[in-house]
Design a protein around this motif. Sequence first.
Motif, short mmCIF file in Angstrom:
data_model
loop_
_atom_site.label_atom_id
_atom_site.label_comp_id
_atom_site.label_asym_id
_atom_site.label_seq_id
_atom_site.Cartn_x
_atom_site.Cartn_y
_atom_site.Cartn_z
N GLY A 26 0.84 -1.19 0.00
CA GLY A 26 0.00 0.00 0.00
C GLY A 26 0.87 1.23 0.00
O GLY A 26 2.06 1.18 0.27
N ARG A 27 0.23 2.35 -0.25
CA ARG A 27 1.00 3.58 -0.39
C ARG A 27 1.24 4.25 0.94
O ARG A 27 0.50 4.08 1.90
CB ARG A 27 0.25 4.53 -1.33
CG ARG A 27 0.09 3.97 -2.73
CD ARG A 27 -0.46 5.03 -3.67
NE ARG A 27 -1.74 5.56 -3.23
CZ ARG A 27 -2.39 6.54 -3.84
NH1 ARG A 27 -1.84 7.12 -4.87
NH2 ARG A 27 -3.55 6.94 -3.39
N ALA A 28 2.27 5.07 0.98
CA ALA A 28 2.53 5.96 2.10
C ALA A 28 2.61 5.23 3.44
O ALA A 28 2.01 5.67 4.43
CB ALA A 28 1.45 7.04 2.17
N PHE A 29 3.35 4.15 3.47
CA PHE A 29 3.52 3.42 4.73
C PHE A 29 4.18 4.28 5.78
O PHE A 29 3.96 4.08 6.98
CB PHE A 29 4.34 2.15 4.47
CG PHE A 29 4.55 1.30 5.69
CD1 PHE A 29 5.82 1.00 6.14
CD2 PHE A 29 3.47 0.79 6.39
CE1 PHE A 29 6.02 0.22 7.26
CE2 PHE A 29 3.65 -0.01 7.50
CZ PHE A 29 4.93 -0.29 7.94
N SER A 30 4.93 5.26 5.38
CA SER A 30 5.58 6.16 6.32
C SER A 30 4.59 7.03 7.07
O SER A 30 4.96 7.74 8.00
CB SER A 30 6.61 7.03 5.59
OG SER A 30 5.97 7.77 4.56
N ASN A 31 3.32 6.99 6.69
CA ASN A 31 2.27 7.73 7.40
C ASN A 31 1.57 6.90 8.47
O ASN A 31 0.54 7.32 9.00
CB ASN A 31 1.21 8.23 6.41
CG ASN A 31 1.73 9.35 5.53
OD1 ASN A 31 2.75 9.95 5.82
ND2 ASN A 31 1.03 9.60 4.44
N TYR A 32 2.14 5.74 8.78
CA TYR A 32 1.51 4.84 9.73
C TYR A 32 2.44 4.52 10.89
O TYR A 32 3.59 4.10 10.67
CB TYR A 32 1.13 3.51 9.04
CG TYR A 32 0.03 3.65 8.03
CD1 TYR A 32 0.30 4.13 6.75
CD2 TYR A 32 -1.28 3.30 8.34
CE1 TYR A 32 -0.72 4.25 5.81
CE2 TYR A 32 -2.29 3.42 7.42
CZ TYR A 32 -2.00 3.90 6.15
OH TYR A 32 -3.01 4.02 5.23
N ALA A 33 1.94 4.69 12.10
CA ALA A 33 2.63 4.15 13.27
C ALA A 33 2.35 2.65 13.32
O ALA A 33 1.29 2.18 12.89
CB ALA A 33 2.14 4.81 14.54
N VAL A 34 3.30 1.89 13.85
CA VAL A 34 3.18 0.43 13.84
C VAL A 34 3.46 -0.13 15.23
O VAL A 34 4.33 0.37 15.96
CB VAL A 34 4.17 -0.19 12.83
CG1 VAL A 34 4.15 -1.72 12.92
CG2 VAL A 34 3.82 0.25 11.41
N GLY A 35 2.71 -1.14 15.57
CA GLY A 35 2.94 -1.83 16.83
C GLY A 35 3.05 -3.33 16.61
O GLY A 35 2.44 -3.88 15.70
N ALA A 97 0.57 -4.40 13.60
CA ALA A 97 -0.62 -3.61 13.35
C ALA A 97 -0.22 -2.19 13.02
O ALA A 97 0.82 -1.70 13.49
CB ALA A 97 -1.54 -3.63 14.57
N ALA A 98 -1.04 -1.51 12.23
CA ALA A 98 -0.72 -0.14 11.79
C ALA A 98 -1.91 0.78 12.01
O ALA A 98 -3.08 0.36 11.92
CB ALA A 98 -0.32 -0.16 10.32
N ARG A 99 -1.59 2.02 12.29
CA ARG A 99 -2.61 3.06 12.42
C ARG A 99 -2.08 4.30 11.72
O ARG A 99 -0.89 4.61 11.77
CB ARG A 99 -2.91 3.34 13.89
CG ARG A 99 -1.79 3.94 14.69
CD ARG A 99 -2.03 3.85 16.20
NE ARG A 99 -3.21 4.56 16.63
CZ ARG A 99 -3.19 5.75 17.22
NH1 ARG A 99 -2.04 6.37 17.42
NH2 ARG A 99 -4.31 6.33 17.64
N GLN A 100 -3.01 5.06 11.09
CA GLN A 100 -2.59 6.19 10.27
C GLN A 100 -2.46 7.45 11.11
O GLN A 100 -3.19 8.43 10.93
CB GLN A 100 -3.55 6.40 9.11
CG GLN A 100 -2.94 7.25 7.99
CD GLN A 100 -3.80 7.26 6.74
OE1 GLN A 100 -4.91 6.72 6.71
NE2 GLN A 100 -3.31 7.90 5.71
N TYR A 101 -1.52 7.39 12.04
CA TYR A 101 -1.17 8.49 12.90
C TYR A 101 0.34 8.50 13.07
O TYR A 101 0.99 7.47 12.90
CB TYR A 101 -1.82 8.35 14.27
CG TYR A 101 -3.31 8.49 14.28
CD1 TYR A 101 -4.12 7.36 14.16
CD2 TYR A 101 -3.93 9.72 14.40
CE1 TYR A 101 -5.51 7.48 14.17
CE2 TYR A 101 -5.31 9.85 14.41
CZ TYR A 101 -6.08 8.71 14.30
OH TYR A 101 -7.45 8.83 14.30
N ARG A 102 0.87 9.65 13.46
CA ARG A 102 2.30 9.71 13.74
C ARG A 102 2.63 8.89 14.98
O ARG A 102 3.60 8.14 15.04
CB ARG A 102 2.75 11.15 13.96
CG ARG A 102 4.22 11.25 14.33
CD ARG A 102 4.62 12.61 14.86
NE ARG A 102 6.02 12.63 15.21
CZ ARG A 102 6.52 12.15 16.36
NH1 ARG A 102 5.73 11.59 17.24
NH2 ARG A 102 7.82 12.21 16.60
#
Length: 124
Positions: A26-35, A97-102
Motif C-alpha cells: 500500500g501507499r505511504a507506509f511512512s504515514n503509519y505508526a506500527v505496533g 498492526a498499523a494506524r494512520q497516525y504519527r
Amino acid sequence: QVQLVESGGGLVQAGGSLRLSCAASGRAFSNYAVGWFRQAPGKERESVARITWSGDNSYYAESVKGRFTISRDNAKNMVYLQMNSLKPEDTAVYSCAARQYRETSRNPDDYYYWGQGTQVTVSS
C-alpha cells in the motif's frame, strides 16, 4: 489502505533469538505508526513494542525492555522486531498492526490494520 504480512516466527530454545518481519503493501507506509502485539492462549492481547511513523520514537513493554528492539525501513515498507534472550513466557502469536497516525498507542483497538500473526514458541 495497508496490508500487513508477518514472517520469522518459529520454535527456539530459551535464550535464543528470532527476528520477526512485517511487510506492508500500500501507499505511504511512512504515514503509519506500527505496533507489535502478542497473544498467548488464555491471555489478552498485549502491546510488545511500538514505533512512530518516522521511526524516531519507540516504546516497549516492561517485560521485553532490553531484550527486544523494534525498527522500520520505510523505503522497503518493512518493520522488524528483533527478539533476544527469549524466555518461555514470550511464547505467543505475534502480530503487527498499523494506524494512520504519527504516534503509537498501547491499545490494540486503536489500530486499523492487522497482519495474520506468526507463532513464536520458546522451549525451556
